[in-house]
Scaffold this motif. Structure first.
Motif, PDB file in Angstrom:
ATOM      1  N   THR A  26     -20.146   3.784  12.652  1.00 48.46           N
ATOM      2  CA  THR A  26     -18.964   2.921  12.775  1.00 48.46           C
ATOM      3  C   THR A  26     -18.657   2.382  11.386  1.00 48.46           C
ATOM      4  OG1 THR A  26     -19.682   2.261  14.971  1.00 48.46           O
ATOM      5  CG2 THR A  26     -17.994   0.899  13.947  1.00 48.46           C
ATOM      6  N   ARG A  27     -17.371   2.324  11.036  1.00 45.07           N
ATOM      7  CA  ARG A  27     -16.996   1.868   9.698  1.00 45.07           C
ATOM      8  C   ARG A  27     -15.822   0.915   9.809  1.00 45.07           C
ATOM      9  NH1 ARG A  27     -17.152   4.693   4.655  1.00 45.07           N
ATOM     10  NH2 ARG A  27     -18.762   6.042   5.508  1.00 45.07           N
ATOM     11  N   GLU A  28     -15.811  -0.083   8.960  1.00 48.74           N
ATOM     12  CA  GLU A  28     -14.667  -1.007   8.918  1.00 48.74           C
ATOM     13  C   GLU A  28     -13.904  -0.801   7.631  1.00 48.74           C
ATOM     14  OE1 GLU A  28     -15.276  -5.201   9.786  1.00 48.74           O
ATOM     15  OE2 GLU A  28     -16.870  -4.580  11.160  1.00 48.74           O
ATOM     16  N   LEU A  29     -12.585  -0.772   7.737  1.00 48.96           N
ATOM     17  CA  LEU A  29     -11.738  -0.604   6.555  1.00 48.96           C
ATOM     18  C   LEU A  29     -10.709  -1.719   6.559  1.00 48.96           C
ATOM     19  CD1 LEU A  29     -10.839   3.187   6.984  1.00 48.96           C
ATOM     20  CD2 LEU A  29     -12.606   2.273   5.469  1.00 48.96           C
ATOM     21  N   GLU A  30     -10.311  -2.161   5.388  1.00 48.42           N
ATOM     22  CA  GLU A  30      -9.214  -3.129   5.316  1.00 48.42           C
ATOM     23  C   GLU A  30      -8.344  -2.772   4.112  1.00 48.42           C
ATOM     24  OE1 GLU A  30     -10.036  -7.255   5.885  1.00 48.42           O
ATOM     25  OE2 GLU A  30      -8.083  -7.844   5.068  1.00 48.42           O
ATOM     26  N   PHE A  31      -7.042  -2.704   4.349  1.00 44.93           N
ATOM     27  CA  PHE A  31      -6.125  -2.339   3.268  1.00 44.93           C
ATOM     28  C   PHE A  31      -4.722  -2.819   3.603  1.00 44.93           C
ATOM     29  CE2 PHE A  31      -6.740   1.178   6.245  1.00 44.93           C
ATOM     30  CZ  PHE A  31      -5.450   1.522   6.605  1.00 44.93           C
ATOM     31  N   PRO A  32      -3.886  -3.027   2.575  1.00 48.93           N
ATOM     32  CA  PRO A  32      -2.492  -3.386   2.852  1.00 48.93           C
ATOM     33  C   PRO A  32      -1.719  -2.144   3.278  1.00 48.93           C
ATOM     34  CG  PRO A  32      -2.885  -3.296   0.483  1.00 48.93           C
ATOM     35  CD  PRO A  32      -4.190  -2.975   1.142  1.00 48.93           C
ATOM     36  N   ALA A  33      -0.702  -2.316   4.126  1.00 47.38           N
ATOM     37  CA  ALA A  33       0.063  -1.171   4.634  1.00 47.38           C
ATOM     38  C   ALA A  33       0.755  -0.409   3.507  1.00 47.38           C
ATOM     39  CB  ALA A  33       1.086  -1.640   5.652  1.00 47.38           C
ATOM     40  N   GLY A  34       1.243  -1.131   2.483  1.00 54.41           N
ATOM     41  CA  GLY A  34       1.921  -0.461   1.373  1.00 54.41           C
ATOM     42  C   GLY A  34       3.406  -0.276   1.634  1.00 54.41           C
ATOM     43  N   GLY A  35       3.965   0.725   0.965  1.00 58.73           N
ATOM     44  CA  GLY A  35       5.423   0.931   0.974  1.00 58.73           C
ATOM     45  C   GLY A  35       5.929   1.493   2.287  1.00 58.73           C
ATOM     46  N   PRO A  36       7.218   1.240   2.597  1.00 57.42           N
ATOM     47  CA  PRO A  36       7.774   1.732   3.854  1.00 57.42           C
ATOM     48  C   PRO A  36       7.852   3.261   3.872  1.00 57.42           C
ATOM     49  CG  PRO A  36       9.488   0.740   2.484  1.00 57.42           C
ATOM     50  CD  PRO A  36       8.193   0.491   1.791  1.00 57.42           C
ATOM     51  N   GLY A  37       7.731   3.813   5.074  1.00 54.46           N
ATOM     52  CA  GLY A  37       7.832   5.262   5.212  1.00 54.46           C
ATOM     53  C   GLY A  37       7.090   5.760   6.428  1.00 54.46           C
ATOM     54  N   ALA A  38       7.114   7.076   6.586  1.00 50.24           N
ATOM     55  CA  ALA A  38       6.387   7.728   7.672  1.00 50.24           C
ATOM     56  C   ALA A  38       5.279   8.559   7.044  1.00 50.24           C
ATOM     57  CB  ALA A  38       7.323   8.599   8.495  1.00 50.24           C
TER      58      ALA A  38
END
Ligand SMILES: [Cu+2]
Length: 620
Positions: free
Chosen positions: A131-143
């Motif tokens: 099991t791993r936990e990650l945290e990050f900002p979503a960043g720029g808009p897009g698909a």
């Protein structure tokens, strides 16, 4: 001896029964189809909390009475696994906290779970049970997309059980409309020495079990198409033009300026790539959005073995023949009925006769009869792997009678033409609930009505999902001219790229019905319009290059899929471009000096390219 072989059969049956029991693993959860309308996880105070799990499940590409494959898939903790995986969808500025648990006995490497634009080499590897936990900002808009591999391979290298390990990842710009639909394309691909299994799906299902979409006339429609499969596709919309608003490669996203947005009826999409499209349904009835590659829009042989197929598809069975990457769309009539078109004169009548040419190449022969033009039938043209050009006039009411003189049913689609659904040519589907387009049975005719609203280069071709018809010339160019415009064969040249089968060589790329086209003479200082059409079977990444002395010459692309390019997009460019299957391009070419130019048409999978020599000679 007889007893022994019977004993052998009994043993074999026992073995089969035992392996059936072994294959029936009732503990596997169902892989649920994901319509990608509901974002996964909990979004609170600008933070998305998401718990993902990778597990094995039982995937039914069609209905749950049909065949299945056991596959690995992403799911949300406490919920069944999904194909495509849980939708990650957040507003720009969101912080994402994701926990991933790998329940498999294999390690999984995951791509795409990071801020975007992202680095394709930034991956997370989970050991079995980890099991791993990650945290990050979503960043720029897009698909974007995220995907996993259990064999430490690339997206193109994934096979069988790992091919469903993909999900959509959308970051919404502030104020962007969210009334869109997301379609994730996948292809289950298993390559054994003895056979290739190919099961394409959209949001986890294969036609006719894909979602059936319903729109009102005039309703603005916004889609995002994400290709998580190993193969490129040629996504074609029947009956309407669409605008491509943005494209991405899974990690980066680029929105076109209004002036640069391409418009067309078919869009090429590479593995891992994404495009965003908008369109407005203007005519009621049933329509299709599908991959134009025969192998991705035919009923998968892995689910429908040949021996189980009916000899002839029922004309009202729209599921027969088609499968895979196909979405059905119903456009409901608007509140105000469309104004009936005012017909001021008798329609022009044409007849397209399809006859057989048994045991020859091609198997079929097409002839166009125009009562206003004296018949050329007595000239005895040799049968060619290409139907005759059909020249129409913009806005002119035309009736084309398709007369089927062969022993097999057929259906003709008027590719790119904006017409009524009933005449669009998908047997058993187009039309409406009251009146569905019939197959053209042997010995019968179907009259297609149209008044094409724009000039340009289009295609007519069989929509009978029959490779044999498509590889035996049941197609041709459809050119729409301005009223009063005379077709000028001297300066207006059409090149149709197709596939022909020639013993003992097998499949070959062909131009205008032949693998070895004769040289064509052009004149210096003269502007030519070259109409390029790709109506091959599966060649989504066909390339066309106009080469002089080893380097591409200059040309100017002026129209795409029959739509003229806006002035802002017109410019001279190196004559080398991709032309996906189900697409047309019009280019202008002019040379001021004598030269030998070669039009080189190539496609992966075909060792031999086909070459059309063009000799530019000076006018004295
Ligand atoms: Cu495809």
């Amino acid at each position: 001896m007889r007893h022994l072989s019977r004993f052998g059969i009994v043993l074999f049956l026992l073995f089969l029964a035992a392996s059936e029991i072994h294959a029936e693993n009732p503990s596997l959860p169902l892989v649920m189809a994901n319509d990608n309308r509901t974002p996964a996880g909990q979004l609170e105070n600008g933070v998305l909390k998401l718990e993902l799990e990778i597990s094995q499940g039982r995937w039914y590409p069609e209905d749950e009475k049909g065949k299945y494959r056991d596959a690995y898939a992403f799911g949300e903790k406490g919920r069944p696994p999904q194909s495509s995986g849980p939708l990650i969808r957040v507003p720009q500025g969101t912080q994402i906290r994701v926990t991933i648990h790998n329940t498999l006995t294999l390690a999984v490497k995951i791509h795409g779970l990071h801020a975007h634009p992202g680095d394709p080499n930034e991956t997370v590897k989970l050991q079995p049970g980890e099991t791993r936990e990650l945290e990050f900002p979503a960043g720029g808009p897009g698909a974007y997309s995220y995907w996993g591999t259990t064999s430490d391979t690339s997206l193109k290298g994934r096979r069988a059980a790992e091919t469903l390990l993909s999900g959509a990842f959308i970051v919404d710009a502030p104020g962007m409309p969210e009334q869109d639909r997301i379609f994730v394309l996948s292809v289950w691909l298993k390559v054994d020495p003895s056979e290739v299994e190919l099961i394409p799906s959209i949001n986890g299902k294969s036609w006719p079990y894909t979602e059936h979409l319903t729109y009102k006339m005039g309703e603005a429609t916004h889609w995002r198409v994400i290709n998580t499969s190993d193969d490129p596709h040629a996504m074609h919309l029947h009956g309407f033009y669409f605008t491509v608003n943005a494209v991405g490669d899974g990690e980066h996203y680029e929105r076109y300026s209004e002036q640069q947005q391409p418009k067309g009826v078919t869009e090429f999409i590479e593995p891992g790539h994404v495009f965003e499209m908008t369109w407005t349904p203007e005519r009621a009835g049933n329509w299709l959005f599908h991959c134009h590659m025969m192998m991705h829009m035919s009923a998968p042989a892995a689910l429908h073995p040949k021996e189980a197929q009916p000899v002839a598809y029922s004309e009202h069975d729209h599921s027969g023949g088609m499968g895979g990457l196909v979405i059905g769309i119903t456009v409901l009539p608007g509140a105000v009925p469309a104004a009936p078109s005012v017909v001021t004169k008798a329609p022009r009548k044409l007849q397209l006769v399809i006859s057989e040419n048994p045991d020859k190449v091609p198997l079929y022969q097409l002839q166009l009869n125009d009562p206003k033009v004296p018949s050329e039938s007595d000239k005895k043209k040799p049968p060619s792997l290409l139907g005759p050009p059909i020249l129409l006039v913009r806005g002119e009411q035309t009736e084309i009678e398709v007369k089927n003189m062969t022993s097999s049913p057929t259906a003709i689609h008027w590719h790119g033409i904006e017409l009524e659904s009933y005449y669009d040519g998908v047997a058993g589907w187009t039309g409406s609930g009251q009146q569905t387009t019939p197959a053209i049975a042997p010995g019968t005719s179907f009259v297609a009505h149209m008044a094409p609203p724009r000039t340009g280069t289009f295609i007519y071709h069989t929509h009978w999902h029959d490779q044999q018809q498509l590889e035996n010339g049941v197609y041709g160019p459809l050119i729409v001219l301005e009223p009063g415009q005379k077709y000028d064969p001297e300066h207006d040249k059409t090149f149709v790229f197709g596939i022909g089968r020639y013993a003992p060589f097998g499949s070959m790329l062909i131009v205008n019905g032949t693998p070895e086209p004769d040289p064509m003479e052009l004149k210096t200082g003269t502007r030519y319009r070259l109409r390029l059409i790709n109506i091959t079977t599966n060649e989504s990444d066909l390339r066309v290059r106009l080469e002089g002395e080893g380097a591409p010459v200059q040309w100017k692309v002026i129209a795409s899929d029959g739509a003229d390019l806006p002035a802002a997009q017109l410019k001279s460019s190196a004559a080398d471009m991709g032309l996906t299957v189900g697409s047309t391009r019009d280019v202008e070419y002019e040379s001021d000096r004598e030269e030998h130019v070669e039009m080189r048409i190539s496609a992966p999978g075909f060792e031999a390219l086909v070459m059309q020599p063009l000799d530019v000679v000076s006018v004295k």
